[in-house]
Motif scaffolding. Structure first.
Motif, PDB file in Angstrom:
ATOM      1  N   PRO A   1      42.213  48.214  32.082  1.00 58.74           N
ATOM      2  CA  PRO A   1      40.944  47.846  32.721  1.00 58.74           C
ATOM      3  C   PRO A   1      40.984  48.033  34.241  1.00 58.74           C
ATOM      4  O   PRO A   1      42.025  47.890  34.881  1.00 58.74           O
ATOM      5  N   SER A   2      39.832  48.339  34.821  1.00 55.48           N
ATOM      6  CA  SER A   2      39.667  48.337  36.279  1.00 55.48           C
ATOM      7  C   SER A   2      38.185  48.215  36.601  1.00 55.48           C
ATOM      8  O   SER A   2      37.322  48.586  35.795  1.00 55.48           O
ATOM      9  N   PHE A   3      37.900  47.699  37.795  1.00 46.63           N
ATOM     10  CA  PHE A   3      36.521  47.468  38.214  1.00 46.63           C
ATOM     11  C   PHE A   3      35.878  48.748  38.737  1.00 46.63           C
ATOM     12  O   PHE A   3      36.554  49.644  39.262  1.00 46.63           O
ATOM     13  N   SER A   4      34.562  48.798  38.660  1.00 42.51           N
ATOM     14  CA  SER A   4      33.802  49.818  39.379  1.00 42.51           C
ATOM     15  C   SER A   4      33.767  49.451  40.851  1.00 42.51           C
ATOM     16  O   SER A   4      33.987  48.289  41.225  1.00 42.51           O
ATOM     17  N   PRO A   5      33.509  50.401  41.744  1.00 35.63           N
ATOM     18  CA  PRO A   5      33.530  50.105  43.184  1.00 35.63           C
ATOM     19  C   PRO A   5      32.554  49.014  43.608  1.00 35.63           C
ATOM     20  O   PRO A   5      32.811  48.320  44.606  1.00 35.63           O
TER      21      PRO A   5
END
Length: 548
Positions: free
Chosen positions: A226-230
């Protein structure tokens, strides 16, 4: 299954794996770490953007960079180990990554400049460290650490100082990534009580202390990467909930999960572009037989092949070096001559000021290490001493004591260079402990032993487990004392060394054939340190404890 899962989670990378750092197999339920022509996408990438990734082009994984349209491929690392999971700092000047050293059997977090120079090791832990992630301001790095019962998320300063554990349990916590505002960390975790199916879900927690832990995905298919959008509104991740592993996005609160890469084959390690309009990911299958990198619009349209492999994994889409000086945490080093004719740099303690002094060109960052000629640095780039202390824990009303010469200090001398399995190091192996005397005039000829333990060196760049020894009994009249076993240095990558209690000598009940009252002990020391340790003076304390 839980015991086996925990064991696998600290085993390290293995060749042939698709991605990951701490342990690499392909099924999250067992404690996995889920470690052609080139096409171009229609939308132009913003100037200065780059994709870094790990590629196996010569038998082991190295770090590469490439433009998002597939042009400008550059190899950044060259070694015999396995480099994976690179991430670019927010200002584009640095790359953090994980390196698995096969000869040591463990992985560690490294940083280097964006062009591959100035490489520096930040962690050294026998269970292995991996999956680094920069905080939005570049001052912190989150990562996963392989511990005996599971993998945990830790955060440290970007120079490797001030480690803080955010999780500490028997779950498998990996792949951390900061939210754009730096207040939260999203990560994958398997085998938690609320992990549906035990295959891994996406969780989020507070970045400062690990609080407010929340399961966002709750899927039996296994959710990872998982990772966030900017803008912080979305989270991109991979999931096997549809059969094959595909790329999904969902709202930052876990709602509205949508598959955006429902294509044949498996897709992993998705990351948003810096503006959030596109996603890069690694894909297996479709028109090839190995892992390639692809990009697509955030809704899954406009897929384009970026690399031609044969095995490219763990991509990260970031910016190149931005205008202005590289962020440094130390002033300019002062070159000093060494007796052997070499030149080393004084070690400089980091401070809180970013940027070099005015008018100083410093392409590297952090504390400066000694220069590294080919293939190893000149000996004498660091000095080490050991101070002996004693702790008498003998029982009885007296007549039992241990002593060393007043102010006993061991100078480790000048090292020689060495190499093993592609790992270069400095060996200090000419030092001997001053004679240690144990006196026992108690009646009964009782058994006793002397145990030693070494502190980590100050400053904390040399670890106690890197010191080994060969104990010895001096002379013949020694109450039948028997020297303890050889303890080799724990560098690289083993749990040997003097960081835990080691026997220097023992005496049996009755004192064997020698009922004398005095025993004289010593030990030859061996300190092995990596060549990355900066020049400077280091001191450790060895505590000798007599037990009866």
């Amino acid at each position: 299954m839980r015991r086996e899962r925990a064991r696998q989670s600290t085993a390290g990378w293995r060749r042939g794996a698709t991605a990951g750092v701490l342990a690499v197999v392909s099924v999250a339920a067992t404690g996995a770490v889920l470690l052609g022509p080139v096409g171009a996408f229609a939308a132009d990438a913003a100037a200065g953007e780059t994709v870094v990734f790990a590629g196996d082009r010569d038998g082991d994984y190295e770090i590469f960079s490439i433009n998002p349209d597939g042009s400008g491929l550059q190899q950044l690392t060259r070694n015999a180990d396995l480099d994976k999971a690179p991430v670019i700092s927010p200002d584009g000047h640095r790359i953090a990554f994980a390196r698995y050293v096969e000869s040591a059997g463990a992985s560690a977090i490294f940083v280097m400049n964006a062009d591959g120079t100035g490489e520096r090791r930040l962690t050294d832990y026998p269970g292995g460290d991996g999956f680094p992630a920069f905080s939005p301001d570049g001052t912190k790095i989150a990562f996963a650490r392989g511990r005996p019962l599971g993998d945990d998320i830790l955060v440290m300063d970007a120079n490797g100082d001030n480690l803080v554990a955010l999780t500490d349990d028997d779950a498998s916590d990996r792949e951390p990534s900061f939210s754009p505002d730096g207040t939260r960390i999203v990560f994958s975790s398997a085998s938690r009580a609320d992990d549906v199916g035990g295959n891994g879900d996406v969780y989020v927690m507070d970045a400062i202390d690990g609080g407010h832990l929340t399961n966002l995905s709750s899927s039996a298919g296994g959710d990872r990467n998982p990772s966030f959008s900017p803008d912080g509104a979305k989270i991109v991740f991979s999931s096997g909930r549809s059969g094959d592993d595909d790329v999904f996005t969902m709202n930052a609160d876990g709602s509205n999960p949508v598959a955006v890469s429902p294509r044949p084959g498996t897709d992993h390690s998705p990351r948003f572009s810096p503006d959030g309009s596109r996603i890069v990911f690694e894909g297996w299958g479709q028109t090839n037989t190995g892992n390639r990198l692809y990009t697509m619009a955030a809704d899954g349209s406009g897929q384009a092949l970026v690399t031609s492999g044969p095995s490219d994994v763990t991509p990260f889409w970031g910016v190149g070096p931005q205008p202005g000086p590289a962020p440094l945490r130390s002033p300019a080093p002062t070159p000093i001559p060494r007796p052997n004719g070499g030149i080393a740099f004084e070690a400089v303690a980091p401070d809180s000021t970013l940027g070099p002094p005015a008018g100083v060109d410093q392409p590297a960052w952090g504390a400066y290490a000694a220069p590294v000629p080919t293939p190893t640095p000149a000996p004498g780039d660091a000095a080490a001493t050991v101070t002996l202390t004693v702790l008498d824990q003998g029982q009885g009303d007296g007549g039992f004591a241990i002593s060393t010469p007043a102010g006993a200090t061991v100078d480790m001398g000048t090292p020689i260079t060495g190499s093993s399995g592609g790992v270069n190091f400095l060996d200090y192996n000419v030092a001997t402990i001053p004679n240690v005397t144990v006196t026992d005039t108690r009646p009964g000829l009782l058994a006793w032993s002397v145990v030693a333990q070494l502190s980590n060196f100050d400053p904390g760049l040399i670890f106690a487990r890197w010191m080994g020894w060969t104990p010895a009994v001096v002379g013949t009249a020694n109450m039948g004392a028997v020297a303890g076993p050889l303890v080799p240095s724990g560098y690289p990558g083993t749990d040997s060394g003097l960081h835990s209690g080691r026997v220097m000598a023992t005496v049996p009940d009755g004192h064997g054939d020698d009922p004398g009252t005095t025993a004289t002990l010593t030990a030859a020391l061996n300190l092995r340190v990596p060549t990355s340790v900066p020049a400077g003076d280091y001191t450790a304390v060895m505590t000798l404890t007599v037990l009866s």
